[in-house]
Design a protein around this motif. Structure first.
Motif, PDB file in Angstrom:
ATOM      1  N   LEU A  50       0.827  -1.209   0.000  1.00  0.00           N
ATOM      2  CA  LEU A  50       0.000   0.000   0.000  1.00  0.00           C
ATOM      3  C   LEU A  50       0.862   1.260   0.000  1.00  0.00           C
ATOM      4  N   LYS A  51       1.929   1.242   0.785  1.00  0.00           N
ATOM      5  CA  LYS A  51       2.822   2.398   0.857  1.00  0.00           C
ATOM      6  C   LYS A  51       3.492   2.641  -0.487  1.00  0.00           C
ATOM      7  N   ASN A  52       3.977   1.583  -1.130  1.00  0.00           N
ATOM      8  CA  ASN A  52       4.633   1.725  -2.431  1.00  0.00           C
ATOM      9  C   ASN A  52       3.668   2.182  -3.513  1.00  0.00           C
ATOM     10  N   ALA A  53       2.375   1.901  -3.329  1.00  0.00           N
ATOM     11  CA  ALA A  53       1.360   2.326  -4.294  1.00  0.00           C
ATOM     12  C   ALA A  53       0.922   3.768  -4.050  1.00  0.00           C
ATOM     13  N   GLY A  54       1.478   4.407  -3.007  1.00  0.00           N
ATOM     14  CA  GLY A  54       1.137   5.794  -2.732  1.00  0.00           C
ATOM     15  C   GLY A  54      -0.064   5.973  -1.827  1.00  0.00           C
ATOM     16  N   TYR A  55      -0.576   4.879  -1.270  1.00  0.00           N
ATOM     17  CA  TYR A  55      -1.725   4.962  -0.377  1.00  0.00           C
ATOM     18  C   TYR A  55      -1.269   5.406   1.000  1.00  0.00           C
ATOM     19  N   THR A  56      -1.981   6.339   1.577  1.00  0.00           N
ATOM     20  CA  THR A  56      -1.728   6.709   2.963  1.00  0.00           C
ATOM     21  C   THR A  56      -3.012   6.485   3.754  1.00  0.00           C
ATOM     22  N   PRO A  57      -2.900   5.974   4.954  1.00  0.00           N
ATOM     23  CA  PRO A  57      -4.093   5.759   5.775  1.00  0.00           C
ATOM     24  C   PRO A  57      -4.808   7.077   6.044  1.00  0.00           C
ATOM     25  N   PRO A  58      -6.120   7.038   6.221  1.00  0.00           N
ATOM     26  CA  PRO A  58      -6.878   8.263   6.476  1.00  0.00           C
ATOM     27  C   PRO A  58      -6.334   9.048   7.677  1.00  0.00           C
ATOM     28  N   GLU A  59      -5.848   8.352   8.711  1.00  0.00           N
ATOM     29  CA  GLU A  59      -5.325   9.039   9.897  1.00  0.00           C
ATOM     30  C   GLU A  59      -4.131   9.926   9.536  1.00  0.00           C
ATOM     31  N   VAL A  60      -3.309   9.469   8.608  1.00  0.00           N
ATOM     32  CA  VAL A  60      -2.146  10.263   8.212  1.00  0.00           C
ATOM     33  C   VAL A  60      -2.597  11.558   7.528  1.00  0.00           C
ATOM     34  N   GLY A  61      -3.592  11.463   6.650  1.00  0.00           N
ATOM     35  CA  GLY A  61      -4.121  12.654   5.993  1.00  0.00           C
ATOM     36  C   GLY A  61      -4.727  13.629   6.992  1.00  0.00           C
ATOM     37  N   LEU A  62      -5.470  13.093   7.962  1.00  0.00           N
ATOM     38  CA  LEU A  62      -6.053  13.947   8.998  1.00  0.00           C
ATOM     39  C   LEU A  62      -4.961  14.644   9.808  1.00  0.00           C
ATOM     40  N   ARG A  63      -3.932  13.891  10.176  1.00  0.00           N
ATOM     41  CA  ARG A  63      -2.845  14.478  10.968  1.00  0.00           C
ATOM     42  C   ARG A  63      -2.113  15.571  10.185  1.00  0.00           C
ATOM     43  N   ARG A  64      -1.919  15.351   8.889  1.00  0.00           N
ATOM     44  CA  ARG A  64      -1.263  16.382   8.072  1.00  0.00           C
ATOM     45  C   ARG A  64      -2.082  17.658   8.038  1.00  0.00           C
ATOM     46  N   GLU A  65      -3.397  17.499   7.818  1.00  0.00           N
ATOM     47  CA  GLU A  65      -4.255  18.678   7.747  1.00  0.00           C
ATOM     48  C   GLU A  65      -4.337  19.382   9.096  1.00  0.00           C
ATOM     49  N   ILE A  66      -4.372  18.617  10.181  1.00  0.00           N
ATOM     50  CA  ILE A  66      -4.381  19.210  11.521  1.00  0.00           C
ATOM     51  C   ILE A  66      -3.101  19.999  11.758  1.00  0.00           C
ATOM     52  N   ALA A  67      -1.972  19.417  11.417  1.00  0.00           N
ATOM     53  CA  ALA A  67      -0.689  20.101  11.606  1.00  0.00           C
ATOM     54  C   ALA A  67      -0.631  21.393  10.794  1.00  0.00           C
ATOM     55  N   GLN A  68      -1.128  21.341   9.562  1.00  0.00           N
ATOM     56  CA  GLN A  68      -1.127  22.527   8.704  1.00  0.00           C
ATOM     57  C   GLN A  68      -2.026  23.621   9.291  1.00  0.00           C
ATOM     58  N   LEU A  69      -3.220  23.221   9.731  1.00  0.00           N
ATOM     59  CA  LEU A  69      -4.140  24.206  10.319  1.00  0.00           C
ATOM     60  C   LEU A  69      -3.567  24.804  11.607  1.00  0.00           C
ATOM     61  N   ARG A  70      -2.944  23.987  12.427  1.00  0.00           N
ATOM     62  CA  ARG A  70      -2.351  24.495  13.672  1.00  0.00           C
ATOM     63  C   ARG A  70      -1.252  25.514  13.373  1.00  0.00           C
ATOM     64  N   ALA A  71      -0.467  25.253  12.344  1.00  0.00           N
ATOM     65  CA  ALA A  71       0.608  26.179  11.978  1.00  0.00           C
ATOM     66  C   ALA A  71       0.042  27.485  11.412  1.00  0.00           C
ATOM     67  N   GLU A  72      -1.039  27.394  10.662  1.00  0.00           N
ATOM     68  CA  GLU A  72      -1.625  28.575  10.033  1.00  0.00           C
ATOM     69  C   GLU A  72      -2.501  29.381  10.979  1.00  0.00           C
ATOM     70  N   LEU A  73      -3.005  28.751  12.018  1.00  0.00           N
ATOM     71  CA  LEU A  73      -3.978  29.387  12.904  1.00  0.00           C
ATOM     72  C   LEU A  73      -3.464  30.695  13.498  1.00  0.00           C
ATOM     73  N   GLU A  74      -2.198  30.717  13.894  1.00  0.00           N
ATOM     74  CA  GLU A  74      -1.629  31.919  14.510  1.00  0.00           C
ATOM     75  C   GLU A  74      -1.459  33.058  13.505  1.00  0.00           C
ATOM     76  N   LEU A  75      -1.370  32.719  12.228  1.00  0.00           N
ATOM     77  CA  LEU A  75      -1.137  33.730  11.199  1.00  0.00           C
ATOM     78  C   LEU A  75      -2.426  34.349  10.665  1.00  0.00           C
ATOM     79  N   LEU A  76      -3.561  33.741  11.002  1.00  0.00           N
ATOM     80  CA  LEU A  76      -4.838  34.210  10.471  1.00  0.00           C
ATOM     81  C   LEU A  76      -5.380  35.381  11.279  1.00  0.00           C
ATOM     82  N   ASP A  77      -6.148  36.237  10.600  1.00  0.00           N
ATOM     83  CA  ASP A  77      -6.789  37.337  11.316  1.00  0.00           C
ATOM     84  C   ASP A  77      -8.058  36.823  12.003  1.00  0.00           C
ATOM     85  N   GLU A  78      -8.738  37.703  12.748  1.00  0.00           N
ATOM     86  CA  GLU A  78      -9.913  37.326  13.537  1.00  0.00           C
ATOM     87  C   GLU A  78     -11.017  36.698  12.681  1.00  0.00           C
ATOM     88  N   VAL A  79     -11.224  37.243  11.496  1.00  0.00           N
ATOM     89  CA  VAL A  79     -12.302  36.757  10.628  1.00  0.00           C
ATOM     90  C   VAL A  79     -12.019  35.336  10.140  1.00  0.00           C
TER      91      VAL A  79
END
Length: 141
Positions: A50-79
């Motif tokens: 599965l890994k060699n075929a480029g498949y990533t488990p759903p948890e990995v995708g969720l963790r990536r998006e969470i990490a990205q949002l956490r990093a961006e959260l401080e840079l966003l304005d109030e709106v």
């Protein structure tokens, strides 16, 4: 099965003798086996395929998006921060449901930082021992 193994071994030896296997990618480097040590032995082959075929488990995708949002959260304005925070809470809920237990990202971050620091200390200790210092210290507590 024995006949198949013998035939495979014979063909590998023939290819080696002809030099057909001498310029393969990664030749002369150790195999990277450390990434699946925590995967049960009976699931390793399927996981690797599965890994060699480029498949990533759903948890990995969720963790990536969470990490990205956490990093961006401080840079966003109030709106923009409100919807981003709601999305982050939703993703964390999805991750908790997928795991079957609530997650605490700050504790996980602390755990990984301590683990990295411990391994960095072990690598430095190993380098010092290799340079002629130290002895057998036994297992770390």
């Amino acid at each position: 099965m024995l006949a198949f193994e013998l035939l495979a071994e014979q063909r590998i030896n023939e290819a080696l003798a002809k030099g057909e296997l001498s310029d393969l990618p990664g030749s002369g480097r150790p195999l990277e086996l450390g990434d699946d040590l925590l995967v049960p032995e009976d699931q390793r082959l399927a996981q690797r395929i599965l890994k060699n075929a480029g498949y990533t488990p759903p948890e990995v995708g969720l963790r990536r998006e969470i990490a990205q949002l956490r990093a961006e959260l401080e840079l966003l304005d109030e709106v923009e921060r409100g919807p981003a925070w709601q999305r982050l809470c939703l993703l964390m809920s999805q991750l908790s449901l997928a795991r079957g237990a609530a997650i605490n990202l700050s504790l996980e971050d602390l755990y990984w930082e301590r683990l990295k620091a411990r391994f960095a200390g072990s690598a430095e200790d190993g380098a010092e021992e290799g340079a002629g210092g130290g002895g057998d210290r036994g297992p770390a507590a």
